[in-house]
Write a protein that holds these residues in place. Structure first.
Motif, mmCIF file in Angstrom:
data_model
loop_
_atom_site.group_PDB
_atom_site.id
_atom_site.type_symbol
_atom_site.label_atom_id
_atom_site.label_comp_id
_atom_site.label_asym_id
_atom_site.label_seq_id
_atom_site.Cartn_x
_atom_site.Cartn_y
_atom_site.Cartn_z
ATOM 1 N N ILE A 162 3.346 -1.707 -9.020
ATOM 2 C CA ILE A 162 3.779 -0.392 -9.239
ATOM 3 C C ILE A 162 2.977 0.492 -8.349
ATOM 4 O O ILE A 162 1.818 0.535 -8.131
ATOM 5 C CB ILE A 162 3.519 0.088 -10.730
ATOM 6 N N ALA A 163 3.725 1.189 -7.448
ATOM 7 C CA ALA A 163 3.082 2.258 -6.557
ATOM 8 C C ALA A 163 2.614 3.337 -6.932
ATOM 9 O O ALA A 163 3.239 4.001 -7.992
ATOM 10 C CB ALA A 163 3.974 2.210 -5.127
ATOM 11 N N GLY A 164 1.370 3.894 -6.286
ATOM 12 C CA GLY A 164 1.029 5.236 -6.713
ATOM 13 C C GLY A 164 0.734 5.987 -5.509
ATOM 14 O O GLY A 164 1.057 5.771 -4.513
ATOM 15 N N ALA A 165 -0.008 7.164 -5.694
ATOM 16 C CA ALA A 165 -0.411 8.104 -4.550
ATOM 17 C C ALA A 165 -1.221 7.201 -3.740
ATOM 18 O O ALA A 165 -1.020 7.474 -2.230
ATOM 19 C CB ALA A 165 -0.942 9.301 -5.148
ATOM 20 N N ALA A 166 -2.239 6.697 -3.909
ATOM 21 C CA ALA A 166 -3.075 6.078 -3.059
ATOM 22 C C ALA A 166 -3.482 4.492 -3.539
ATOM 23 O O ALA A 166 -4.251 3.664 -2.610
ATOM 24 C CB ALA A 166 -4.321 6.734 -2.995
ATOM 25 N N THR A 167 -2.678 3.893 -4.631
ATOM 26 C CA THR A 167 -2.820 2.663 -5.056
ATOM 27 C C THR A 167 -1.410 1.677 -5.411
ATOM 28 O O THR A 167 -0.534 2.366 -5.293
ATOM 29 C CB THR A 167 -3.618 2.731 -6.384
ATOM 30 N N VAL A 168 -1.709 0.612 -5.414
ATOM 31 C CA VAL A 168 -0.768 -0.235 -6.214
ATOM 32 C C VAL A 168 -1.380 -1.112 -7.099
ATOM 33 O O VAL A 168 -2.141 -1.888 -6.972
ATOM 34 C CB VAL A 168 0.184 -1.439 -4.846
ATOM 35 N N LEU A 169 -0.454 -1.116 -8.189
ATOM 36 C CA LEU A 169 -0.949 -1.707 -9.421
ATOM 37 C C LEU A 169 -0.074 -2.779 -9.506
ATOM 38 O O LEU A 169 0.980 -3.065 -9.497
ATOM 39 C CB LEU A 169 -0.813 -0.897 -10.906
ATOM 40 N N VAL A 170 -0.880 -4.194 -9.625
ATOM 41 C CA VAL A 170 -0.148 -5.677 -9.532
ATOM 42 C C VAL A 170 -0.468 -6.320 -10.875
ATOM 43 O O VAL A 170 -1.549 -6.385 -11.444
ATOM 44 C CB VAL A 170 -0.700 -6.441 -8.405
ATOM 45 N N LYS A 171 0.502 -6.469 -11.746
ATOM 46 C CA LYS A 171 0.295 -7.159 -13.139
ATOM 47 C C LYS A 171 0.594 -8.435 -12.871
ATOM 48 O O LYS A 171 1.656 -8.991 -12.266
ATOM 49 C CB LYS A 171 1.265 -6.553 -13.956
#
Length: 560
Positions: A43-52
């Motif tokens: 999941i992309a964010g403003a300055a991050t990517v969350l990887v599950k």
């Protein structure tokens, strides 16, 4: 352009920090094209990517692989141009005018006078974060999020603008409303605006009504008398069709959803002789009555309640036991009474409920509206035929105990515990928290006890939006934690101080209003308790038990 850090987001997720939005998009595209071992979602964010990931062991491999990924490959594509008509009558328009110094008319001019680019999806289906051409409308979110933002609301949050596709909680500043349908499963591309698209807002005096989105609903058989299934006579406060959810669509803003207490779903399906992901009924606080069309085998797990079976004349026949399979014969009715502990009971039927899947799942998502509608009196639920030989499970013990007024939940600190000082982290774990009546499937809203205190942040300003996980304890500026459950937003803009470990989420899903909760910190790799003195010392040094790609962790052995 590079990865600058890795942070724990619970034992089964890694929050990857990057230098800029271009790096975010490059990493996200890479993970979509070549998923890491055990990867469930990115999941992309403003300055991050969350990887599950599927397990905490996969996060160990991710720590080794992520910093070495080649992010030079870019995804090139031409986006669409989308025009959105807006009536600028929002509740926060005057406040935004004051915050920016532009006044209400100046805000409208700035909002319509620039092109907005789709940066990334998240929060909810059809909710796309739009980046403007300048920083003139960068305003903070509200100090306390609204529990219900109307569908079609046009809003600002930090440097982004967006349209709420349906009624949902939210903390953005409301400028106005539009009748544009942002998410429609009946379209070839359900999202009206996707990352890469260009959006122009146009001010109008009155929004033109647009066709409503097509809802996916179970098809009712023409003649239910000849079909095997259950007919709902009374749904109680809330009864929903649920399964284990729809992972993998976070980038579209689609939450995993599924049953809030998945351990009880698996138990009910074992007892009824089903696969673990068969569709069941999730009932809130009892009151559900169903009538059998044809002979059925049922099982009820989760919050313990008195079960009653009556014949067609309403004569009481028997009280079947919880956590054991039992028969409901043609024409008989089953009623689930109020629970003596917990809040959610789960009814499984042999074969599973045969309602149409949406995006691969039969679960009802209260945040997005995807999936079957909440059950109502008269709803007929067909049961899938049983093929082959499937054993019915033996009786099992219940998983909830009566009488306790306090529940202890294990948490891993982070990913944003560095927004809080040692005193706040000590208060977070050192006092009990009260479950409020505003809790639902989206999240458990907590408040300090009568003599307790809210948590204060150690940082000012706004945090860029980023992906979140079930179990995240998000902290709005009012200092009252919100514990995310199954239908939580895909992304959020408030710092997450800690994450409840997945193994304890079934307990969190059963918390009733007025109950007390306390938190204990564990190591995200082993789930072993972390010494409180070490936590205090690390917090005092502004170090945290999270992973960093550029420095050592505060706790020995805390790497994934």
């Amino acid at each position: 352009m590079s990865i600058t850090g890795l942070r724990w987001a619970g034992p089964r997720a890694v929050l990857v920090e990057l230098t800029d939005l271009a790096s975010v998009l490059a990493l996200h595209h890479r993970l979509e094209a070549e998923p890491l071992p055990g990867q469930l979602d990115a999941i992309a964010g403003a300055a991050t990517v969350l990887v599950k990931f599927a397990s905490r062991f996969h996060t160990g491999a991710a720590r080794e692989l992520l910093p070495n990924l080649d992010l030079t490959a870019r995804h090139h594509g031409t986006g669409n141009e989308v025009t959105i008509e807006v009536v600028y009558d929002g509740e926060d328009l005057a406040e935004v005018g004051r915050l920016t110094g532009l006044g209400a008319d100046g805000v409208i001019a700035a909002h319509t006078g620039q092109a907005w680019t789709g940066a990334f999806g998240g929060f909810a289906p059809g909710f796309t974060y739009l980046m403007g051409e300048n920083d003139s409308l960068n305003v903070p979110r509200r100090s306390s999020p609204r529990t219900a933002v109307p569908a079609g609301s046009v809003a600002l949050g930090g440097a982004f603008s967006a349209v709420y596709p349906r009624q949902s909680p939210g903390g953005w500043q409301l400028l106005g409303h539009t009748s544009a349908v942002m998410w429609d499963l009946g379209r070839e591309s359900p999202a009206l605006v996707r990352p890469g698209d260009t959006v122009r807002y146009v001010a109008v005096r009155e929004a033109v009504a647009a066709p409503s989105a097509k809802e996916a609903k179970p098809a009712a058989p023409e003649n239910t008398e000849s079909c095997s299934g259950l007919t709902v006579q009374a749904p109680g406060l809330q009864s929903l069709v649920q399964d284990l959810g729809r992972p993998g669509f976070g980038d579209l803003g689609v939450s995993v959803s599924g049953a809030a207490d998945q351990r009880s779903v698996r138990q009910a399906n074992r007892l009824a002789g089903n696969e673990p992901d068969a569709a069941v009924l999730e009932n809130l606080l009892g009151g559900l009555t169903v009538q059998a069309n044809g002979d059925q085998v049922l099982a009820v797990a989760g919050a313990p309640a008195v079960l009653e079976i009556r014949d067609e004349s309403r004569t009481l026949l028997r009280h079947p036991a919880m956590h054991t399979p039992f028969a409901l014969l043609d024409g008989e009715t089953l009623t689930i009474g109020p629970p003596s502990a917990g809040v959610r009971s789960y009814l499984a039927v042999r074969g599973g409920f045969d309602v149409p899947p949406v995006l691969g799942s039969r679960s009802s998502d209260s945040m997005s509206g995807i999936g079957p509608a909440p059950l109502a009196a008269g709803t007929f639920l067909p049961v899938a035929p049983v093929t082959g030989v499937w054993p019915v499970g033996i009786p099992e013990d219940g998983m909830l105990e009566d009488g306790s007024s306090t529940t202890t939940l294990r948490v891993t600190l982070g990913p944003r515990d560095d927004w809080f000082d040692a005193e706040a982290i000590g208060l977070f774990t050192g006092q009990q928290w009260l479950v409020t009546e505003q809790s639902n499937r989206i999240g458990v809203r907590l408040a300090p006890p009568e003599e307790g205190r809210a948590l204060a942040r150690a940082r000012d300003g706004e945090m860029p939006s980023e992906g979140t996980v079930a179990g995240a304890l998000q902290m709005p500026p009012n200092g009252h934690p919100v514990l995310f459950l199954a239908d939580h937003p895909v992304t959020g803009g408030y710092p997450v101080i800690a994450v409840v470990v997945p193994e304890d989420l079934p307990l969190a899903a059963q918390l009733p209003p007025g109950h007390h909760v306390e938190f204990t910190i564990v190591d995200p790799r082993t789930l072993d308790p972390v010494d409180r003195e070490v936590v205090d010392q690390a917090a005092a040094r502004q170090e945290t038990p999270r992973e960093s790609a550029v420095g050592a962790t505060a706790f020995e052995g805390s790497q994934p």
